[in-house]
Design a protein around this motif. Structure first.
Motif, PDB file in Angstrom:
ATOM      1  N   LEU A  51       8.848   2.659   3.096  1.00 35.48           N
ATOM      2  CA  LEU A  51       9.514   4.244   3.032  1.00 35.48           C
ATOM      3  C   LEU A  51      10.989   4.189   3.127  1.00 35.48           C
ATOM      4  N   LYS A  52      11.432   3.509   4.161  1.00 34.57           N
ATOM      5  CA  LYS A  52      13.011   3.399   4.164  1.00 34.57           C
ATOM      6  C   LYS A  52      13.671   3.028   2.816  1.00 34.57           C
ATOM      7  N   GLU A  53      13.066   1.948   2.121  1.00 36.89           N
ATOM      8  CA  GLU A  53      13.829   1.527   0.971  1.00 36.89           C
ATOM      9  C   GLU A  53      13.643   2.833  -0.049  1.00 36.89           C
ATOM     10  N   HIS A  54      12.914   3.728  -0.051  1.00 40.96           N
ATOM     11  CA  HIS A  54      12.929   4.741  -0.923  1.00 40.96           C
ATOM     12  C   HIS A  54      13.638   5.734  -0.094  1.00 40.96           C
ATOM     13  N   GLY A  55      14.311   5.795   0.859  1.00 39.42           N
ATOM     14  CA  GLY A  55      15.264   6.869   1.346  1.00 39.42           C
ATOM     15  C   GLY A  55      14.305   7.911   2.183  1.00 39.42           C
ATOM     16  N   LEU A  56      13.186   7.471   2.576  1.00 38.14           N
ATOM     17  CA  LEU A  56      12.292   8.555   3.355  1.00 38.14           C
ATOM     18  C   LEU A  56      12.496   8.052   4.854  1.00 38.14           C
ATOM     19  N   SER A  57      12.262   8.966   5.644  1.00 33.00           N
ATOM     20  CA  SER A  57      12.497   8.740   7.002  1.00 33.00           C
ATOM     21  C   SER A  57      11.215   9.089   7.954  1.00 33.00           C
ATOM     22  N   VAL A  58      10.934   8.245   8.875  1.00 26.14           N
ATOM     23  CA  VAL A  58       9.749   8.429   9.823  1.00 26.14           C
ATOM     24  C   VAL A  58      10.334   8.769  11.282  1.00 26.14           C
ATOM     25  N   PRO A  59       9.834   9.951  11.610  1.00 30.05           N
ATOM     26  CA  PRO A  59       8.605  10.735  11.075  1.00 30.05           C
ATOM     27  C   PRO A  59       9.118  12.019  10.507  1.00 30.05           C
ATOM     28  N   GLU A  60      10.356  12.152   9.911  1.00 28.94           N
ATOM     29  CA  GLU A  60      10.856  13.228   9.558  1.00 28.94           C
ATOM     30  C   GLU A  60      10.180  13.638   8.202  1.00 28.94           C
ATOM     31  N   ASP A  61      10.217  12.716   7.231  1.00 27.79           N
ATOM     32  CA  ASP A  61       9.244  12.855   6.142  1.00 27.79           C
ATOM     33  C   ASP A  61       7.716  12.663   6.418  1.00 27.79           C
ATOM     34  N   ILE A  62       7.450  11.569   6.946  1.00 25.28           N
ATOM     35  CA  ILE A  62       6.010  11.102   7.230  1.00 25.28           C
ATOM     36  C   ILE A  62       5.972  10.594   8.653  1.00 25.28           C
ATOM     37  N   ASN A 105       3.388  12.925  -4.437  1.00 24.79           N
ATOM     38  CA  ASN A 105       2.502  13.874  -3.428  1.00 24.79           C
ATOM     39  C   ASN A 105       1.959  13.126  -2.282  1.00 24.79           C
ATOM     40  N   LEU A 106       2.895  12.683  -1.437  1.00 28.22           N
ATOM     41  CA  LEU A 106       2.602  12.044  -0.100  1.00 28.22           C
ATOM     42  C   LEU A 106       1.992  12.873   0.883  1.00 28.22           C
ATOM     43  N   PRO A 107       1.123  12.188   1.786  1.00 23.96           N
ATOM     44  CA  PRO A 107       0.663  13.006   3.061  1.00 23.96           C
ATOM     45  C   PRO A 107       1.808  13.265   3.861  1.00 23.96           C
ATOM     46  N   LYS A 108       1.497  14.174   5.133  1.00 27.49           N
ATOM     47  CA  LYS A 108       2.468  14.418   6.135  1.00 27.49           C
ATOM     48  C   LYS A 108       2.316  13.331   7.177  1.00 27.49           C
ATOM     49  N   ALA A 109       1.256  12.743   7.356  1.00 23.03           N
ATOM     50  CA  ALA A 109       1.013  11.828   8.469  1.00 23.03           C
ATOM     51  C   ALA A 109      -0.156  10.572   7.883  1.00 23.03           C
ATOM     52  N   ILE A 110       0.163   9.298   8.433  1.00 23.15           N
ATOM     53  CA  ILE A 110      -0.706   8.450   7.996  1.00 23.15           C
ATOM     54  C   ILE A 110      -1.106   7.320   9.281  1.00 23.15           C
ATOM     55  N   PHE A 111      -2.348   7.145   9.190  1.00 29.47           N
ATOM     56  CA  PHE A 111      -2.675   6.365  10.292  1.00 29.47           C
ATOM     57  C   PHE A 111      -3.074   4.778   9.447  1.00 29.47           C
ATOM     58  N   ALA A 112      -2.430   3.859   9.979  1.00 25.77           N
ATOM     59  CA  ALA A 112      -2.441   2.600   9.529  1.00 25.77           C
ATOM     60  C   ALA A 112      -3.399   1.744  10.364  1.00 25.77           C
ATOM     61  N   ALA A 113      -4.380   0.942   9.904  1.00 30.27           N
ATOM     62  CA  ALA A 113      -5.514   0.469  10.543  1.00 30.27           C
ATOM     63  C   ALA A 113      -4.896  -0.936  11.574  1.00 30.27           C
ATOM     64  N   SER A 114      -3.688  -1.115  11.163  1.00 28.85           N
ATOM     65  CA  SER A 114      -3.081  -2.181  12.256  1.00 28.85           C
ATOM     66  C   SER A 114      -1.726  -1.935  12.337  1.00 28.85           C
ATOM     67  N   ALA A 149       0.822  -1.263   0.062  1.00 31.33           N
ATOM     68  CA  ALA A 149      -0.001   0.050   0.005  1.00 31.33           C
ATOM     69  C   ALA A 149       1.103   1.263  -0.012  1.00 31.33           C
ATOM     70  N   MET A 150       1.844   1.246   0.603  1.00 35.87           N
ATOM     71  CA  MET A 150       2.901   2.464   0.794  1.00 35.87           C
ATOM     72  C   MET A 150       3.472   2.493  -0.504  1.00 35.87           C
ATOM     73  N   GLN A 151       3.959   1.489  -1.174  1.00 35.05           N
ATOM     74  CA  GLN A 151       4.644   1.471  -2.281  1.00 35.05           C
ATOM     75  C   GLN A 151       3.567   2.004  -3.396  1.00 35.05           C
ATOM     76  N   GLN A 152       2.190   1.939  -3.472  1.00 35.38           N
ATOM     77  CA  GLN A 152       1.323   2.620  -4.325  1.00 35.38           C
ATOM     78  C   GLN A 152       1.231   3.985  -4.232  1.00 35.38           C
ATOM     79  N   LEU A 153       1.221   4.404  -2.683  1.00 37.08           N
ATOM     80  CA  LEU A 153       1.332   6.032  -2.312  1.00 37.08           C
ATOM     81  C   LEU A 153       2.667   6.582  -2.815  1.00 37.08           C
ATOM     82  N   ILE A 154       3.892   5.831  -2.670  1.00 34.33           N
ATOM     83  CA  ILE A 154       4.988   6.551  -3.245  1.00 34.33           C
ATOM     84  C   ILE A 154       5.062   6.661  -4.790  1.00 34.33           C
TER      85      ILE A 154
END
Length: 339
Positions: free
Chosen positions: A260-271, A240-249, A231-236
């Motif tokens: 996100l990490k595989e694409h060089g993005l950091s949590v929570p700095e980027d999302i 135009n990613l959101p700033k915050a995400i709620f995952a249902a589990s 699902a995150m791959q689909q968003l990436i």
């Protein structure tokens, strides 16, 4: 003491005793009662059959992991709930029997199998792509309790967390941290629990006057880590990613973080990300996962007591909704009240 000695004391054949213990109908009531009295007096009980016949109770509870896609023993949340349920039912004097559905997804009759095993009641664990026979069992005379599954039968009840509160707490926390562009990762479209959390999330976003962007709402096939990753791959890939995400589990959240990490993005700095369930792994991930804690022990204990009361005609069913708690760790961008 053995079955031959019981037969001699009752003045009947061994086969007659066997028939009585296996509930055959071709034995007179007078003979049946005489044999059962001897069994009770001597304490002979090779497999609890005599007690079952005498009391009409087996002290067995059927455990059903419902749905073509079910959690089985692999989902940490339901395992903890079930462990709590098992311990409490043991205290109340019951054993558990697990029903398989692999061979019976399209044709299995849970009511018929419950009657066959003479269970006193059933606990039904929520799944996806529910078998129609689950609803048949719910509407039957067999007491049933659903876990994260709303049951409506006269001898049924259910326990679950307040899924609207789950989502409201997430949106409120994101809002207070300054996030305004909010996304959601859910399970399959036919998942009742995912849909409840999503609808609560949408309602909370709208109540804060924020803009709802459905492009940031994506769904996997289930509640597990690979679905969160996909699902995150689909968003990436959509950009135009959101700033915050709620995952249902929590497992969906952990899969999303891996992508996100595989694409060089950091949590929570980027999302920023918040999960749901507070499984044990949340404390040890990098970053530690913020989540909504569901009181798993309380859910299991409540389910046990509710089922016990239904079996013993001490209640008429009903429901318990348990209040969730926000657990703030690192993944949401705030380490206040870290646990």
């Amino acid at each position: 003491m053995n079955i031959k000695m019981i037969a001699e004391m009752a003045g009947v054949s061994v086969s007659t005793v066997s028939k009585i213990m296996n509930n055959y109908s071709d034995v007179s009531e007078k003979t049946k009662q005489r044999v059962l009295e001897i069994i009770e007096q001597t304490g002979y009980s090779p497999s609890n059959s005599a007690k079952t016949l005498a009391t009409k109770k087996s002290n067995l509870i059927g455990v059903i992991f419902a749905g073509e896609l079910n959690v089985e023993f692999t989902h940490p949340f339901f395992v903890e709930v079930l462990n709590s349920f098992k311990k409490q039912m043991g205290v109340l004097g019951y054993d558990l029997i697990f029903f398989s559905n692999e061979k019976f997804i399209s044709s299995g009759d849970y009511f018929a199998r419950s009657v066959h095993f003479n269970v006193d009641g059933c606990v039904i664990i929520s799944g996806q792509k529910m078998e129609p026979t689950i609803r048949d069992l719910d509407m039957s005379s067999i007491p049933c309790i659903g876990v994260d599954l709303e049951l409506k039968g006269k001898k049924s009840g259910f326990v679950m967390s307040d899924n609207f509160q789950v989502s409201s707490k997430v949106v409120e926390h994101f809002y207070l941290l300054g996030y305004r562009e909010l996304g959601f990762i859910g399970s399959a479209a036919d998942s009742d629990i995912s849909n409840l959390r999503e609808s609560g999330y949408v309602k909370a976003i709208e109540s804060f006057g924020l803009t709802l962007n459905r492009r940031w709402f994506v769904h996997g096939d289930d509640f597990f880590e690979p679905s969160g990753y996909t699902a995150m791959q689909q968003l990436i890939q959509a950009g135009n990613l959101p700033k915050a995400i709620f995952a249902a589990s929590d497992l969906l959240a952990l899969g999303a973080i891996r992508a996100l990490k595989e694409h060089g993005l950091s949590v929570p700095e980027d999302i920023a990300i918040i999960g749901c369930d507070d499984i044990e792994a949340c404390k040890y991930t990098s970053p530690k996962l913020s989540t909504i804690r569901q009181n798993k022990e309380r859910l299991g204990i409540l389910a046990a007591h509710m089922l016990y009361d239904l079996i013993n005609n001490q209640s008429g069913g009903g429901s318990f909704v348990v209040e969730p708690v926000l657990i703030v760790r690192e993944s949401c961008g705030s380490q206040l009240n870290t646990q």
